[in-house]
Write a protein that holds these residues in place. Structure first.
Motif, PDB file in Angstrom:
ATOM      1  N   GLU A  58      53.656  48.826  44.626  1.00  0.00           N
ATOM      2  CA  GLU A  58      52.284  48.521  45.037  1.00  0.00           C
ATOM      3  C   GLU A  58      51.291  48.599  43.875  1.00  0.00           C
ATOM      4  O   GLU A  58      50.114  48.855  44.074  1.00  0.00           O
ATOM      5  N   GLU A  59      51.752  48.354  42.663  1.00  0.00           N
ATOM      6  CA  GLU A  59      50.857  48.476  41.512  1.00  0.00           C
ATOM      7  C   GLU A  59      49.664  47.527  41.590  1.00  0.00           C
ATOM      8  O   GLU A  59      48.591  47.816  41.041  1.00  0.00           O
ATOM      9  N   LEU A  60      49.816  46.405  42.292  1.00  0.00           N
ATOM     10  CA  LEU A  60      48.732  45.420  42.364  1.00  0.00           C
ATOM     11  C   LEU A  60      47.604  45.842  43.295  1.00  0.00           C
ATOM     12  O   LEU A  60      46.497  45.290  43.203  1.00  0.00           O
ATOM     13  N   VAL A  61      47.860  46.797  44.173  1.00  0.00           N
ATOM     14  CA  VAL A  61      46.835  47.173  45.156  1.00  0.00           C
ATOM     15  C   VAL A  61      46.292  48.583  44.940  1.00  0.00           C
ATOM     16  O   VAL A  61      45.283  48.951  45.554  1.00  0.00           O
ATOM     17  N   ILE A  62      46.930  49.383  44.091  1.00  0.00           N
ATOM     18  CA  ILE A  62      46.515  50.775  43.917  1.00  0.00           C
ATOM     19  C   ILE A  62      45.051  50.883  43.497  1.00  0.00           C
ATOM     20  O   ILE A  62      44.291  51.702  44.028  1.00  0.00           O
ATOM     21  N   ASP A  63      44.619  50.055  42.557  1.00  0.00           N
ATOM     22  CA  ASP A  63      43.241  50.141  42.059  1.00  0.00           C
ATOM     23  C   ASP A  63      42.232  49.881  43.172  1.00  0.00           C
ATOM     24  O   ASP A  63      41.286  50.648  43.362  1.00  0.00           O
ATOM     25  N   LYS A  84      59.958  50.121  41.577  1.00  0.00           N
ATOM     26  CA  LYS A  84      60.549  49.564  40.364  1.00  0.00           C
ATOM     27  C   LYS A  84      59.495  49.047  39.393  1.00  0.00           C
ATOM     28  O   LYS A  84      59.819  48.645  38.281  1.00  0.00           O
ATOM     29  N   ASP A  85      58.239  49.025  39.843  1.00  0.00           N
ATOM     30  CA  ASP A  85      57.168  48.565  38.956  1.00  0.00           C
ATOM     31  C   ASP A  85      56.418  49.787  38.412  1.00  0.00           C
ATOM     32  O   ASP A  85      56.979  50.874  38.297  1.00  0.00           O
ATOM     33  N   LYS A  86      55.150  49.637  38.111  1.00  0.00           N
ATOM     34  CA  LYS A  86      54.376  50.725  37.506  1.00  0.00           C
ATOM     35  C   LYS A  86      53.540  51.490  38.531  1.00  0.00           C
ATOM     36  O   LYS A  86      52.492  52.053  38.193  1.00  0.00           O
ATOM     37  N   THR A  87      54.011  51.523  39.760  1.00  0.00           N
ATOM     38  CA  THR A  87      53.265  52.211  40.810  1.00  0.00           C
ATOM     39  C   THR A  87      53.040  53.679  40.472  1.00  0.00           C
ATOM     40  O   THR A  87      51.929  54.194  40.609  1.00  0.00           O
ATOM     41  N   TRP A  88      54.082  54.387  40.038  1.00  0.00           N
ATOM     42  CA  TRP A  88      53.935  55.817  39.752  1.00  0.00           C
ATOM     43  C   TRP A  88      53.000  56.044  38.566  1.00  0.00           C
ATOM     44  O   TRP A  88      52.193  56.977  38.575  1.00  0.00           O
ATOM     45  N   GLU A  89      53.069  55.188  37.569  1.00  0.00           N
ATOM     46  CA  GLU A  89      52.151  55.307  36.436  1.00  0.00           C
ATOM     47  C   GLU A  89      50.701  55.122  36.899  1.00  0.00           C
ATOM     48  O   GLU A  89      49.794  55.835  36.436  1.00  0.00           O
ATOM     49  N   LYS A  90      50.493  54.192  37.820  1.00  0.00           N
ATOM     50  CA  LYS A  90      49.155  53.968  38.375  1.00  0.00           C
ATOM     51  C   LYS A  90      48.667  55.198  39.131  1.00  0.00           C
ATOM     52  O   LYS A  90      47.497  55.590  39.046  1.00  0.00           O
ATOM     53  N   ILE A  91      49.560  55.812  39.898  1.00  0.00           N
ATOM     54  CA  ILE A  91      49.196  57.000  40.673  1.00  0.00           C
ATOM     55  C   ILE A  91      48.824  58.147  39.730  1.00  0.00           C
ATOM     56  O   ILE A  91      47.831  58.858  39.952  1.00  0.00           O
ATOM     57  N   GLN A  92      49.619  58.336  38.681  1.00  0.00           N
ATOM     58  CA  GLN A  92      49.306  59.383  37.700  1.00  0.00           C
ATOM     59  C   GLN A  92      47.964  59.122  37.028  1.00  0.00           C
ATOM     60  O   GLN A  92      47.173  60.047  36.798  1.00  0.00           O
ATOM     61  N   GLU A  93      47.712  57.864  36.742  1.00  0.00           N
ATOM     62  CA  GLU A  93      46.444  57.485  36.108  1.00  0.00           C
ATOM     63  C   GLU A  93      45.266  57.839  37.007  1.00  0.00           C
ATOM     64  O   GLU A  93      44.258  58.400  36.547  1.00  0.00           O
ATOM     65  N   LYS A  94      45.382  57.521  38.299  1.00  0.00           N
ATOM     66  CA  LYS A  94      44.313  57.823  39.250  1.00  0.00           C
ATOM     67  C   LYS A  94      44.096  59.326  39.373  1.00  0.00           C
ATOM     68  O   LYS A  94      42.970  59.808  39.476  1.00  0.00           O
ATOM     69  N   ASP A 135      40.521  61.230  38.567  1.00  0.00           N
ATOM     70  CA  ASP A 135      39.778  61.886  39.646  1.00  0.00           C
ATOM     71  C   ASP A 135      40.727  62.769  40.443  1.00  0.00           C
ATOM     72  O   ASP A 135      41.764  62.312  40.932  1.00  0.00           O
ATOM     73  N   SER A 136      40.371  64.042  40.590  1.00  0.00           N
ATOM     74  CA  SER A 136      41.247  65.001  41.268  1.00  0.00           C
ATOM     75  C   SER A 136      41.377  64.744  42.762  1.00  0.00           C
ATOM     76  O   SER A 136      42.217  65.361  43.423  1.00  0.00           O
ATOM     77  N   VAL A 137      40.562  63.841  43.320  1.00  0.00           N
ATOM     78  CA  VAL A 137      40.699  63.529  44.743  1.00  0.00           C
ATOM     79  C   VAL A 137      42.022  62.816  45.017  1.00  0.00           C
ATOM     80  O   VAL A 137      42.539  62.838  46.131  1.00  0.00           O
ATOM     81  N   PHE A 138      42.599  62.204  43.973  1.00  0.00           N
ATOM     82  CA  PHE A 138      43.866  61.496  44.114  1.00  0.00           C
ATOM     83  C   PHE A 138      45.034  62.401  43.720  1.00  0.00           C
ATOM     84  O   PHE A 138      45.002  63.036  42.664  1.00  0.00           O
ATOM     85  N   SER A 139      46.029  62.461  44.585  1.00  0.00           N
ATOM     86  CA  SER A 139      47.244  63.216  44.327  1.00  0.00           C
ATOM     87  C   SER A 139      48.436  62.276  44.430  1.00  0.00           C
ATOM     88  O   SER A 139      48.307  61.146  44.930  1.00  0.00           O
TER      89      SER A 139
END
Length: 322
Positions: free
Chosen positions: A14-19, A52-62, A66-70
């Motif tokens: 879901e890397e395309l929708v995380i932002d 398999k994409d960069k979803t986890w990297e996106k989550i870590q970035e968020k 901002d600490s509201v994101f886990s």
């Protein structure tokens, strides 16, 4: 004391929708915190289901922004239902209630307000988000979805029609859900079994923001079969009754054939014994399979006791502070 709300959002590629999802949820959280509807301790938890994409990297970035994101990172792909359960079970001790939703923004974020009102003002432990229509679906999907819910109702399932996994559950309801040890999960049919006071809020389901649906026709059919077989043993009983019907049919056929013999009707040599054997033994086999299947179907899933998920990493502000 304001409510501590945790959002649990399973993610697979879901890397395309995380932002965009993060942006909209952050705006909603800021509004709710400002209106003192939820506590500043509330969090948005993404569960990475072996993407398999960069979803986890996106989550870590968020999370770092901002600490509201886990984030919760599963050790491997375990499927939507297991990923959702992993998130809910991880946060149940950290929140007063949790809302689950998909990452694709098809669920209406503004419905969160109504869910919290049902939880706070009416003391509802479970609040189901239910689609008010299926105008955005194709004719095929509308008809198959209708057939699925009717079939579930016929088989005795307590699932809520037109409800997916957009729901609020209190901590007490989450504790109740944790007592169900099923390995093959169908949360739409399992959550109603928890009980407690519940309510429904209606919303209009939107189009997917970006990316491709994670439920093509083949997977939808598989999900439907899993849902039916995990919440009801009725299909096994159908096999039993079909076997019983053929067994009775074999007896009637035998009486008919013997009767023709005694009234002198012409017979085809060997036909009678062959048909009686085929129909009779076929019916007996189905009868036996139905009875045995009644037990094996319930035992097979549970005896393995395999873990439903394994969490590789949980990034959360409270944890980081500790």
């Amino acid at each position: 004391m304001t409510t501590i709300l945790y959002m649990v959002i399973p993610c697979y590629n879901e890397e395309l929708v995380i932002d965009e999802t993060s942006k909209r949820l952050k705006e909603k959280y800021s509004q709710l915190i400002e209106n003192e509807k939820i506590s500043p301790k509330s969090r948005i938890v993404y569960v990475n289901d072996g993407s398999k994409d960069k979803t986890w990297e996106k989550i870590q970035e968020k999370h770092h922004e901002d600490s509201v994101f886990s984030g919760i990172n599963l050790s491997r792909n375990r499927g939507h239902q297991n990923a959702l359960l992993a998130g809910l079970m991880t946060v149940k001790e950290l929140c007063d209630c949790a809302i689950s939703m998909d990452a694709d923004l098809q669920d209406d974020i503004d419905t969160i307000d109504a869910m919290i009102e049902k939880f706070e003002d009416e003391a509802c432990d479970i609040v189901y988000g239910v689609r008010d229509n299926r105008d955005t679906d194709t004719v095929f999907k509308r008809r198959t979805a209708g057939a699925f819910y009717k079939t579930m109702e016929l088989l005795g399932s307590q699932s809520i029609p037109n409800h997916a996994d957009f729901r609020l559950m209190s901590r007490r309801a989450l504790e109740g859900l944790s007592q169900f040890p099923e390995e093959n999960l169908f949360l739409r049919g399992l959550v109603p079994l928890v009980g407690y006071k519940s309510a429904v809020v209606y919303y209009k389901r939107g189009e997917r923001f970006a990316g491709e649906s994670k439920y093509p026709l083949k997977r939808m059919l598989s999900f439907a079969v899993d849902g039916i077989t995990s919440t009801s043993a009725t299909p096994m009983r159908f096999i039993l009754w079909i076997g019983f019907f053929f067994f009775i049919f074999a007896i009637i056929g035998a009486i008919y054939i013997v009767g023709r013999h005694f009234i002198g009707a012409p017979d085809v040599s060997g036909w009678a014994s062959t048909m009686i054997a085929i129909i009779g033994f076929g019916g007996l086999n189905l009868l036996a399979v139905g009875i045995i299947g009644e037990y094996i179907g319930k035992i097979f899933i549970e005896v393995k006791h395999r873990p439903r998920y394994i969490i590789e990493e949980f990034i959360n502000q409270e944890e980081n502070k500790g």
